[in-house]
Design a protein around this motif. Structure first.
Motif, PDB file in Angstrom:
ATOM      1  N   HIS A 156       0.827  -1.210   0.000  1.00  0.00           N
ATOM      2  CA  HIS A 156       0.000   0.000   0.000  1.00  0.00           C
ATOM      3  C   HIS A 156       0.862   1.262   0.000  1.00  0.00           C
ATOM      4  CE1 HIS A 156      -3.631   2.318   0.292  1.00  0.00           C
ATOM      5  NE2 HIS A 156      -3.141   2.994   1.300  1.00  0.00           N
ATOM      6  N   LEU A 157       1.936   1.215  -0.762  1.00  0.00           N
ATOM      7  CA  LEU A 157       2.824   2.372  -0.880  1.00  0.00           C
ATOM      8  C   LEU A 157       2.433   3.214  -2.083  1.00  0.00           C
ATOM      9  CD1 LEU A 157       6.252   0.614  -0.212  1.00  0.00           C
ATOM     10  CD2 LEU A 157       4.878   1.953   1.397  1.00  0.00           C
ATOM     11  N   SER A 158       2.742   4.488  -2.033  1.00  0.00           N
ATOM     12  CA  SER A 158       2.467   5.379  -3.169  1.00  0.00           C
ATOM     13  C   SER A 158       3.650   5.405  -4.131  1.00  0.00           C
ATOM     14  CB  SER A 158       2.144   6.787  -2.676  1.00  0.00           C
ATOM     15  OG  SER A 158       3.234   7.299  -1.939  1.00  0.00           O
ATOM     16  N   SER A 159       4.454   4.372  -4.089  1.00  0.00           N
ATOM     17  CA  SER A 159       5.530   4.181  -5.060  1.00  0.00           C
ATOM     18  C   SER A 159       5.634   2.686  -5.331  1.00  0.00           C
ATOM     19  CB  SER A 159       6.860   4.723  -4.528  1.00  0.00           C
ATOM     20  OG  SER A 159       7.228   4.036  -3.353  1.00  0.00           O
ATOM     21  N   VAL A 173       2.678  -3.925 -12.943  1.00  0.00           N
ATOM     22  CA  VAL A 173       1.293  -4.384 -12.795  1.00  0.00           C
ATOM     23  C   VAL A 173       0.848  -4.277 -11.340  1.00  0.00           C
ATOM     24  CG1 VAL A 173      -0.306  -6.300 -13.132  1.00  0.00           C
ATOM     25  CG2 VAL A 173       1.636  -6.012 -14.699  1.00  0.00           C
ATOM     26  N   GLY A 174      -0.189  -3.485 -11.127  1.00  0.00           N
ATOM     27  CA  GLY A 174      -0.845  -3.404  -9.836  1.00  0.00           C
ATOM     28  C   GLY A 174      -2.096  -4.257  -9.849  1.00  0.00           C
ATOM     29  N   ALA A 175      -2.837  -4.224  -8.738  1.00  0.00           N
ATOM     30  CA  ALA A 175      -4.035  -5.047  -8.607  1.00  0.00           C
ATOM     31  C   ALA A 175      -5.266  -4.175  -8.402  1.00  0.00           C
ATOM     32  CB  ALA A 175      -3.886  -6.017  -7.430  1.00  0.00           C
ATOM     33  N   CYS A 176      -6.369  -4.635  -8.986  1.00  0.00           N
ATOM     34  CA  CYS A 176      -7.668  -4.008  -8.730  1.00  0.00           C
ATOM     35  C   CYS A 176      -8.623  -5.096  -8.266  1.00  0.00           C
ATOM     36  CB  CYS A 176      -8.200  -3.292  -9.971  1.00  0.00           C
ATOM     37  SG  CYS A 176      -8.626  -4.361 -11.352  1.00  0.00           S
ATOM     38  N   SER A 210      -2.391  -2.692  -3.005  1.00  0.00           N
ATOM     39  CA  SER A 210      -1.557  -2.588  -4.202  1.00  0.00           C
ATOM     40  C   SER A 210      -0.751  -1.294  -4.235  1.00  0.00           C
ATOM     41  CB  SER A 210      -2.445  -2.674  -5.447  1.00  0.00           C
ATOM     42  OG  SER A 210      -1.666  -2.629  -6.623  1.00  0.00           O
ATOM     43  N   ASN A 211       0.563  -1.424  -4.385  1.00  0.00           N
ATOM     44  CA  ASN A 211       1.401  -0.235  -4.540  1.00  0.00           C
ATOM     45  C   ASN A 211       0.975   0.510  -5.796  1.00  0.00           C
ATOM     46  OD1 ASN A 211       2.719  -1.254  -2.339  1.00  0.00           O
ATOM     47  ND2 ASN A 211       4.669  -1.587  -3.363  1.00  0.00           N
ATOM     48  N   PHE A 212       1.105   1.827  -5.769  1.00  0.00           N
ATOM     49  CA  PHE A 212       0.648   2.658  -6.878  1.00  0.00           C
ATOM     50  C   PHE A 212       1.592   3.834  -7.024  1.00  0.00           C
ATOM     51  CE2 PHE A 212      -1.252   4.062  -2.972  1.00  0.00           C
ATOM     52  CZ  PHE A 212      -1.260   5.454  -3.032  1.00  0.00           C
TER      53      PHE A 212
END
Length: 174
Positions: free
Chosen positions: A50-53, A66-69, A79-81
């Protein structure tokens, strides 16, 4: 990574490590020299903190990050974003009422993920990444002459935009 890119058109990497020049070099090799010079497609999970990087190696410029939804079209909470993410794919979410991804498994004692013929709790960016890798393989099956970078462009340009109300989209990305 180098070995895999000599034998596979698409790589799925559901792991993260600290940035390292050997891994950077291997991804460069795969993305430029894999697939007999057309470039292998390298899909990498962004991480589940759950990081913003995003983590490494998903932050590599030639990797597809690839992140997750979830199944409701929102980024999964874990999911990191952030900058460098290419797209998200369906996975599970922190809500225990939501089912994870159901997948087949190796049904041999001591082998596979679940120890059974299938599991229904596969989640995280580790389940989203092979989904994107599978779609990349389908793109290549339709047009095997595409370069790896062109497959990435197809995936990015055809992905649905999710959470339009809260996504803060700029230049096509949230």
């Amino acid at each position: 990574i180098r070995y895999a890119s000599r034998h596979a058109d698409v790589l799925s990497c559901s792991w993260g490590v600290p940035q390292h020049p050997d891994i950077e070099s291997a991804i460069d090799y795969a993305a430029t020299r894999g697939r007999r010079g057309r470039g292998a497609v390298v899909c990498v999970a962004t991480g589940n903190e759950h990081l913003s990087s995003i983590g490494f190696p998903s932050a590599h410029a030639k990797a597809i990050a690839v992140g997750a939804c979830n199944d409701r079209g929102r980024r999964s909470a874990y999911s990191n974003f952030g900058e460098g993410i290419d797209l998200v794919a369906p996975s599970d979410d922190d809500d225990p009422r939501r089912q994870g991804i159901t997948t087949t498994d190796v049904h041999l004692r001591g082998k596979g993920y679940s120890g059974g013929a299938y599991c229904d709790d596969f989640g995280g960016t580790s389940s989203a990444t092979p989904l994107v890798a599978g779609v990349a393989a389908l793109v290549l099956s339709a047009n095997p002459s595409l370069k790896g970078s062109e497959v990435r462009a197809v995936l990015r340009s055809t992905a649905d935009k999710i959470d339009r109300a809260n996504g803060s989209y700029r230049n096509g990305f949230s």
